[in-house]
Design a protein around this motif. Structure first.
Motif, mmCIF file in Angstrom:
data_model
loop_
_atom_site.group_PDB
_atom_site.id
_atom_site.type_symbol
_atom_site.label_atom_id
_atom_site.label_comp_id
_atom_site.label_asym_id
_atom_site.label_seq_id
_atom_site.Cartn_x
_atom_site.Cartn_y
_atom_site.Cartn_z
ATOM 1 N N GLY A 46 4.284 10.656 13.827
ATOM 2 C CA GLY A 46 5.196 10.014 12.893
ATOM 3 C C GLY A 46 5.329 8.523 13.147
ATOM 4 O O GLY A 46 5.366 7.718 12.206
ATOM 5 N N VAL A 47 5.416 8.126 14.419
ATOM 6 C CA VAL A 47 5.524 6.707 14.756
ATOM 7 C C VAL A 47 4.256 5.975 14.333
ATOM 8 O O VAL A 47 4.323 4.873 13.752
ATOM 9 C CB VAL A 47 5.782 6.526 16.263
ATOM 10 N N ALA A 48 3.100 6.571 14.594
ATOM 11 C CA ALA A 48 1.843 5.947 14.181
ATOM 12 C C ALA A 48 1.798 5.785 12.672
ATOM 13 O O ALA A 48 1.403 4.721 12.155
ATOM 14 C CB ALA A 48 0.662 6.788 14.666
ATOM 15 N N ARG A 49 2.217 6.816 11.959
ATOM 16 C CA ARG A 49 2.213 6.736 10.493
ATOM 17 C C ARG A 49 3.118 5.615 10.009
ATOM 18 O O ARG A 49 2.756 4.834 9.110
ATOM 19 C CB ARG A 49 2.655 8.076 9.899
ATOM 20 N N GLN A 50 4.298 5.505 10.604
ATOM 21 C CA GLN A 50 5.229 4.456 10.202
ATOM 22 C C GLN A 50 4.690 3.061 10.530
ATOM 23 O O GLN A 50 4.835 2.128 9.732
ATOM 24 C CB GLN A 50 6.585 4.664 10.887
ATOM 25 N N LEU A 51 4.080 2.898 11.675
ATOM 26 C CA LEU A 51 3.495 1.602 12.014
ATOM 27 C C LEU A 51 2.442 1.195 10.997
ATOM 28 O O LEU A 51 2.386 0.027 10.578
ATOM 29 C CB LEU A 51 2.869 1.656 13.413
ATOM 30 N N LEU A 52 1.624 2.150 10.581
ATOM 31 C CA LEU A 52 0.550 1.840 9.646
ATOM 32 C C LEU A 52 1.088 1.615 8.240
ATOM 33 O O LEU A 52 0.539 0.794 7.483
ATOM 34 C CB LEU A 52 -0.483 2.967 9.649
ATOM 35 N N GLU A 53 2.161 2.316 7.867
ATOM 36 C CA GLU A 53 2.743 2.110 6.544
ATOM 37 C C GLU A 53 3.543 0.814 6.476
ATOM 38 O O GLU A 53 3.491 0.091 5.478
ATOM 39 C CB GLU A 53 3.634 3.298 6.174
ATOM 40 N N GLN A 54 4.300 0.529 7.546
ATOM 41 C CA GLN A 54 5.109 -0.681 7.554
ATOM 42 C C GLN A 54 4.258 -1.938 7.707
ATOM 43 O O GLN A 54 4.598 -2.994 7.159
ATOM 44 C CB GLN A 54 6.129 -0.617 8.700
ATOM 45 N N HIS A 55 3.166 -1.825 8.450
ATOM 46 C CA HIS A 55 2.358 -3.005 8.778
ATOM 47 C C HIS A 55 0.871 -2.664 8.687
ATOM 48 O O HIS A 55 0.182 -2.566 9.709
ATOM 49 C CB HIS A 55 2.692 -3.518 10.176
ATOM 50 N N PRO A 56 0.349 -2.486 7.483
ATOM 51 C CA PRO A 56 -1.069 -2.145 7.339
ATOM 52 C C PRO A 56 -1.971 -3.200 7.987
ATOM 53 O O PRO A 56 -1.742 -4.398 7.861
ATOM 54 C CB PRO A 56 -1.261 -2.126 5.812
ATOM 55 N N ASP A 57 -2.937 -2.713 8.745
ATOM 56 C CA ASP A 57 -3.955 -3.570 9.363
ATOM 57 C C ASP A 57 -3.405 -4.515 10.435
ATOM 58 O O ASP A 57 -4.095 -5.450 10.844
ATOM 59 C CB ASP A 57 -4.689 -4.400 8.297
ATOM 60 N N ARG A 58 -2.178 -4.268 10.915
ATOM 61 C CA ARG A 58 -1.633 -5.134 11.963
ATOM 62 C C ARG A 58 -2.007 -4.652 13.357
ATOM 63 O O ARG A 58 -2.169 -5.470 14.269
ATOM 64 C CB ARG A 58 -0.108 -5.227 11.835
ATOM 65 N N TYR A 59 -2.117 -3.323 13.543
ATOM 66 C CA TYR A 59 -2.286 -2.773 14.884
ATOM 67 C C TYR A 59 -3.452 -1.792 14.975
ATOM 68 O O TYR A 59 -3.818 -1.133 13.995
ATOM 69 C CB TYR A 59 -1.025 -2.023 15.324
ATOM 70 N N ASN A 60 -3.991 -1.695 16.185
ATOM 71 C CA ASN A 60 -4.724 -0.503 16.598
ATOM 72 C C ASN A 60 -3.697 0.412 17.257
ATOM 73 O O ASN A 60 -2.924 -0.037 18.105
ATOM 74 C CB ASN A 60 -5.807 -0.840 17.621
ATOM 75 N N VAL A 61 -3.682 1.699 16.880
ATOM 76 C CA VAL A 61 -2.718 2.637 17.448
ATOM 77 C C VAL A 61 -3.489 3.773 18.113
ATOM 78 O O VAL A 61 -4.320 4.437 17.471
ATOM 79 C CB VAL A 61 -1.762 3.199 16.380
ATOM 80 N N VAL A 62 -3.208 3.982 19.400
ATOM 81 C CA VAL A 62 -3.945 4.958 20.202
ATOM 82 C C VAL A 62 -2.950 5.775 21.021
ATOM 83 O O VAL A 62 -1.925 5.254 21.478
ATOM 84 C CB VAL A 62 -4.926 4.245 21.163
ATOM 85 N N ALA A 63 -3.227 7.062 21.186
ATOM 86 C CA ALA A 63 -2.446 7.917 22.086
ATOM 87 C C ALA A 63 -3.428 8.820 22.822
ATOM 88 O O ALA A 63 -4.553 9.041 22.361
ATOM 89 C CB ALA A 63 -1.432 8.752 21.310
#
Length: 315
Positions: A46-63
């Motif tokens: 859910g956090v990854a989804r929110q990061l990508l929706e709030q800030h498209p193309d801003r981050y690489n997200v890895v777990a």
């Protein structure tokens, strides 16, 4: 959201399942999330989804799945869950990302993932590759041990007594065979599901897929590392130069806000944010966790995280 999965070998041969929620672009900041007990990497969906929706193309997200959890392999014996191995896992994942052009990560940890994150950023070899750290519901264990000795008046004595009560489950987890039997019978799972409801926002909750290995193998995190730091915390306390943000859920039933705010656990460049929610706030309020994580990473990237010293705010 189905993240792409790869595997990484840690120093002792344990295979770690690394899940990337985005393509890896070396030009973007990378958030590396570490889950707690009894979870696996899905706690961050859910956090990854929110990061990508709030800030498209801003981050690489890895777990990644911590050793023994999810689809990662388990070490041969309990000693493989001690902090040197857990720190080596963080280093192995960072090295893996480095081979793809990522020279620094911003750690995000919850529960035991947060405890591992503290251990990593207080290890100078790993800290050199960490741009910032956001900790949720998990202190450095040595800081927790010092907190339990910090009572100086009735108010702080009350804080310590509350934390001792909230930590009482640890002694059950240190008991041989009993917690395994509870989880395999389903009773332990039902108890944790009930505790998970405390502090919820009332929003619909996604299903958190957990396997028996998540419940049973993860007990070794407690057995390999506790209660030593509580009984005899290191002196002096470990320190770090990494900019640290502590998100302290007000209704956490395992880690009290007072422990998370304890000044012995806070790096020179830091802020503490009291937030609404319970222990599994990362599942219940992923939008808030994503927003605050983004704020901290952006401040760190700009070179301003913690510039004013001790910080306290509310969200």
């Amino acid at each position: 959201m189905t993240p792409a999965a790869t595997t990484v070998k840690s120093a002792d041969g344990v295979t770690l399942a690394v899940h990337t929620y985005t393509d890896l672009d070396p030009k973007r900041p990378t958030i590396l999330a570490i889950h707690g007990y009894p979870d696996n990497h899905h706690v961050w969906d859910g956090v990854a989804r929110q990061l990508l929706e709030q800030h498209p193309d801003r981050y690489n997200v890895v777990a990644y799945d911590v050793r023994g959890a999810g689809t990662s392999s388990a070490p041969a014996n309990r000693s493989g869950y001690r902090f040197p191995s857990l720190i080596a896992d963080v280093a192995a994942v960072i090295e893996h990302l480095g081979r793809q052009g990522i020279d620094q990560v911003h750690l995000l940890g919850h529960d035991w993932g947060s405890i591992q994150g503290w251990a990593a950023i207080t290890d100078s070899r790993v800290a050199a590759n960490v741009g910032s750290y956001t900790s949720i519901s998990g202190p450095h264990l040595d800081y927790a041990g010092r907190f339990l000795r910090s009572a100086r008046n009735l108010r702080t004595l009350g804080d310590v007594i509350r934390q001792l009560l909230e930590s009482s489950y640890i002694w059950l987890f240190l008991t041989p065979r009993v917690p395994e039997a509870a989880f395999r019978s389903g009773l332990g799972v039902r108890v944790l599901n009930w505790l998970d409801r405390i502090g919820r926002s009332g929003r619909p909750q996604p299903t958190m897929p957990r396997g028996e290995n998540d419940y049973v193998n993860g007990l070794n995190l407690y057995r390999a590392n506790m209660p030593g730091p509580f009984l005899k915390p290191s002196h002096p306390l470990p320190t770090t130069e990494v900019a640290v943000q502590v998100l302290a859920p007000r209704l956490d039933v395992f880690v009290s806000p007072a422990l998370q705010r304890f000044t012995g656990s806070i790096a020179p460049h830091h802020r503490v944010v009291d937030i609404d929610g319970g222990h599994w706030v990362v599942i219940d309020r992923p939008d808030m966790i994503a927003r605050l994580t983004d704020e901290w990473v952006q401040q760190s990237v700009a070179g301003g995280a913690g510039a004013s010293g001790t910080g306290m705010r509310h969200a």
